[in-house]
Design a protein around this motif. Structure first.
Motif, PDB file in Angstrom:
ATOM      1  N   ARG A 144       0.822  -1.206   0.000  1.00  4.17           N
ATOM      2  CA  ARG A 144       0.000   0.000   0.000  1.00  4.17           C
ATOM      3  C   ARG A 144       0.858   1.260   0.000  1.00  4.17           C
ATOM      4  N   GLU A 145       1.918   1.254   0.812  1.00  5.09           N
ATOM      5  CA  GLU A 145       2.807   2.419   0.866  1.00  5.09           C
ATOM      6  C   GLU A 145       3.509   2.635  -0.470  1.00  5.09           C
ATOM      7  N   THR A 146       3.869   1.554  -1.144  1.00  9.07           N
ATOM      8  CA  THR A 146       4.520   1.662  -2.448  1.00  9.07           C
ATOM      9  C   THR A 146       3.552   2.230  -3.488  1.00  9.07           C
ATOM     10  N   VAL A 147       2.305   1.786  -3.452  1.00  6.55           N
ATOM     11  CA  VAL A 147       1.294   2.313  -4.377  1.00  6.55           C
ATOM     12  C   VAL A 147       1.116   3.812  -4.156  1.00  6.55           C
ATOM     13  N   GLU A 148       1.001   4.219  -2.908  1.00  5.21           N
ATOM     14  CA  GLU A 148       0.815   5.639  -2.602  1.00  5.21           C
ATOM     15  C   GLU A 148       2.011   6.461  -3.066  1.00  5.21           C
ATOM     16  N   ALA A 149       3.218   5.958  -2.780  1.00  5.08           N
ATOM     17  CA  ALA A 149       4.426   6.668  -3.200  1.00  5.08           C
ATOM     18  C   ALA A 149       4.515   6.721  -4.723  1.00  5.08           C
ATOM     19  N   GLY A 150       4.183   5.621  -5.392  1.00  2.00           N
ATOM     20  CA  GLY A 150       4.226   5.588  -6.851  1.00  2.00           C
ATOM     21  C   GLY A 150       3.264   6.586  -7.475  1.00  2.00           C
ATOM     22  N   ARG A 151       2.062   6.647  -6.915  1.00  2.00           N
ATOM     23  CA  ARG A 151       1.074   7.602  -7.427  1.00  2.00           C
ATOM     24  C   ARG A 151       1.555   9.040  -7.232  1.00  2.00           C
ATOM     25  N   ASN A 152       2.095   9.329  -6.054  1.00  2.00           N
ATOM     26  CA  ASN A 152       2.566  10.695  -5.764  1.00  2.00           C
ATOM     27  C   ASN A 152       3.717  11.101  -6.686  1.00  2.00           C
ATOM     28  N   ILE A 153       4.641  10.178  -6.919  1.00  2.00           N
ATOM     29  CA  ILE A 153       5.778  10.484  -7.791  1.00  2.00           C
ATOM     30  C   ILE A 153       5.295  10.693  -9.220  1.00  2.00           C
ATOM     31  N   ALA A 154       4.440   9.791  -9.691  1.00  5.17           N
ATOM     32  CA  ALA A 154       3.936   9.876 -11.063  1.00  5.17           C
ATOM     33  C   ALA A 154       3.178  11.180 -11.290  1.00  5.17           C
ATOM     34  N   GLU A 155       2.308  11.533 -10.367  1.00  6.63           N
ATOM     35  CA  GLU A 155       1.545  12.777 -10.509  1.00  6.63           C
ATOM     36  C   GLU A 155       2.453  13.990 -10.346  1.00  6.63           C
ATOM     37  N   GLY A 156       3.444  13.871  -9.460  1.00 10.46           N
ATOM     38  CA  GLY A 156       4.395  14.976  -9.276  1.00 10.46           C
ATOM     39  C   GLY A 156       5.229  15.246 -10.508  1.00 10.46           C
ATOM     40  N   LEU A 157       5.439  14.213 -11.308  1.00 15.15           N
ATOM     41  CA  LEU A 157       6.190  14.359 -12.558  1.00 15.15           C
ATOM     42  C   LEU A 157       5.290  14.752 -13.728  1.00 15.15           C
ATOM     43  N   GLY A 158       3.997  14.835 -13.480  1.00 18.24           N
ATOM     44  CA  GLY A 158       3.067  15.236 -14.531  1.00 18.24           C
ATOM     45  C   GLY A 158       2.791  14.162 -15.560  1.00 18.24           C
ATOM     46  N   LEU A 159       2.846  12.882 -15.149  1.00 14.05           N
ATOM     47  CA  LEU A 159       2.591  11.800 -16.097  1.00 14.05           C
ATOM     48  C   LEU A 159       1.108  11.751 -16.473  1.00 14.05           C
ATOM     49  N   SER A 160       0.826  11.146 -17.603  1.00 16.16           N
ATOM     50  CA  SER A 160      -0.556  11.041 -18.083  1.00 16.16           C
ATOM     51  C   SER A 160      -1.343  10.074 -17.210  1.00 16.16           C
ATOM     52  N   GLU A 161      -2.656  10.107 -17.370  1.00 14.76           N
ATOM     53  CA  GLU A 161      -3.514   9.213 -16.584  1.00 14.76           C
ATOM     54  C   GLU A 161      -3.177   7.754 -16.854  1.00 14.76           C
ATOM     55  N   LYS A 162      -2.954   7.419 -18.112  1.00 15.14           N
ATOM     56  CA  LYS A 162      -2.625   6.036 -18.457  1.00 15.14           C
ATOM     57  C   LYS A 162      -1.305   5.613 -17.817  1.00 15.14           C
ATOM     58  N   GLU A 163      -0.332   6.509 -17.805  1.00 14.24           N
ATOM     59  CA  GLU A 163       0.965   6.187 -17.196  1.00 14.24           C
ATOM     60  C   GLU A 163       0.837   6.007 -15.691  1.00 14.24           C
ATOM     61  N   VAL A 164       0.018   6.829 -15.069  1.00  8.61           N
ATOM     62  CA  VAL A 164      -0.209   6.693 -13.626  1.00  8.61           C
ATOM     63  C   VAL A 164      -0.854   5.347 -13.326  1.00  8.61           C
ATOM     64  N   ILE A 165      -1.777   4.909 -14.171  1.00 11.67           N
ATOM     65  CA  ILE A 165      -2.439   3.612 -14.000  1.00 11.67           C
ATOM     66  C   ILE A 165      -1.406   2.481 -14.073  1.00 11.67           C
ATOM     67  N   VAL A 166      -0.517   2.566 -15.049  1.00 12.87           N
ATOM     68  CA  VAL A 166       0.536   1.542 -15.180  1.00 12.87           C
ATOM     69  C   VAL A 166       1.376   1.479 -13.910  1.00 12.87           C
ATOM     70  N   VAL A 167       1.753   2.642 -13.400  1.00 12.03           N
ATOM     71  CA  VAL A 167       2.562   2.701 -12.184  1.00 12.03           C
ATOM     72  C   VAL A 167       1.821   2.069 -11.016  1.00 12.03           C
ATOM     73  N   GLU A 168       0.559   2.429 -10.844  1.00 14.11           N
ATOM     74  CA  GLU A 168      -0.205   1.890  -9.720  1.00 14.11           C
ATOM     75  C   GLU A 168      -0.392   0.382  -9.833  1.00 14.11           C
ATOM     76  N   LEU A 169      -0.681  -0.104 -11.025  1.00 16.72           N
ATOM     77  CA  LEU A 169      -0.830  -1.548 -11.211  1.00 16.72           C
ATOM     78  C   LEU A 169       0.466  -2.281 -10.875  1.00 16.72           C
ATOM     79  N   ALA A 170       1.584  -1.756 -11.358  1.00 21.15           N
ATOM     80  CA  ALA A 170       2.880  -2.387 -11.082  1.00 21.15           C
ATOM     81  C   ALA A 170       3.168  -2.386  -9.584  1.00 21.15           C
ATOM     82  N   CYS A 171       2.848  -1.301  -8.914  1.00 17.82           N
ATOM     83  CA  CYS A 171       3.092  -1.219  -7.471  1.00 17.82           C
ATOM     84  C   CYS A 171       2.220  -2.206  -6.698  1.00 17.82           C
ATOM     85  N   TRP A 172       0.976  -2.367  -7.127  1.00 16.11           N
ATOM     86  CA  TRP A 172       0.104  -3.319  -6.443  1.00 16.11           C
ATOM     87  C   TRP A 172       0.644  -4.745  -6.547  1.00 16.11           C
TER      88      TRP A 172
END
Length: 249
Positions: A37-65
């Motif tokens: 859970r902590e990895t998913v939260e951190a991944g989402r925050n980093i991805a959004e902080g870098l301005g990644l697209s919605e699809k890219e954020v989804i990929v990051v969250e799925l990989a973290c889960w």
């Protein structure tokens, strides 16, 4: 958007069931649901902080889960197992091949030493080790030590564990600019704490060694005093004679 939300919710439900299943073969003390859970939260925050697209954020969250789900089946090469489980899950939900490939790549990149080949993989790698710069580092580090000792059968001394972690810190760098801004200060503070404890332990060890040497010297003095105060038939031990020779030579 709704489809992505459903996919993420399904991923969460799947991972939750796997971690809470009573027949888990390899219980994780550090690699557990909380870390995921902590990895998913951190991944989402980093991805959004870098301005990644919605699809890219989804990929990051799925990989973290899914990045540690394989640990429940095998500690060895668990990243490969995690990637396989994620791929099966996504194929069953008709996720496009490019997304599946990206999720697999992100999971496989987390294997230590990390070796990300693109930005999304870098984000997941940074999320996985974000605890290095967290105020929770000390607590998480104790969990990791307990898990490693339990699963490997090897016991680390405190000095060995401190040195191992210091070496890991010195060889690690966050990949993304956002993670460096977010975690580097905390990481530096945690490294300083490790160095300070290492110095204290080494100092205490030296003091203990000095104390261990004193009784041997005291015993020699007692032997000399015995020979002085007892009748002439007393014979001085070899160690006492040797010590006197060294002092008078």
């Amino acid at each position: 958007m709704a489809a992505n939300t459903t996919l993420l919710r399904d991923a969460y439900d799947y991972v939750l069931r796997r971690f809470e299943a009573p027949a888990v073969n390899v219980p994780g003390i550090y690699h557990d649901l909380a870390h995921t859970r902590e990895t998913v939260e951190a991944g989402r925050n980093i991805a959004e902080g870098l301005g990644l697209s919605e699809k890219e954020v989804i990929v990051v969250e799925l990989a973290c889960w899914f990045h540690d789900i394989g640990y429940l089946d095998s500690r060895s090469e668990h990243e490969q197992k995690s990637a396989d489980i994620a791929e099966t899950f996504l194929r069953e939900r008709d996720v496009d091949p490019d997304t599946i490939k990206s999720v697999r790549g992100c999971i496989l990149a987390t294997k230590i030493p990390q070796n990300p080949e693109n930005l999304l993989e870098q984000v997941v790698c940074d999320a996985d080790l974000s605890h290095l710069g967290s105020p929770e580092y000390s607590r998480k580090n104790k969990l990791l030590r307990t898990e490693l000792e339990k699963n490997s059968g090897k016991t680390f001394t405190r000095l060995e564990w401190l040195q191992l972690n210091i070496d890991f810190f010195r060889n690690h760098e966050f990949f993304t600019s956002f993670a460096r801004r977010q975690f580097n200060q905390g990481k530096t503070e945690n490294l300083i704490s490790l160095y300070e404890e290492l110095r204290e332990k080494k100092t205490a060890k030296k003091k203990t060694k000095k104390k261990e040497k004193r009784p041997r010297k005291t015993a020699v003095w007692k032997e000399i005093w015995r020979c002085i105060t007892e009748p002439p038939r007393a014979i001085m031990s070899a160690s006492a004679r040797s010590w006197i020779r060294r002092q008078t030579s």
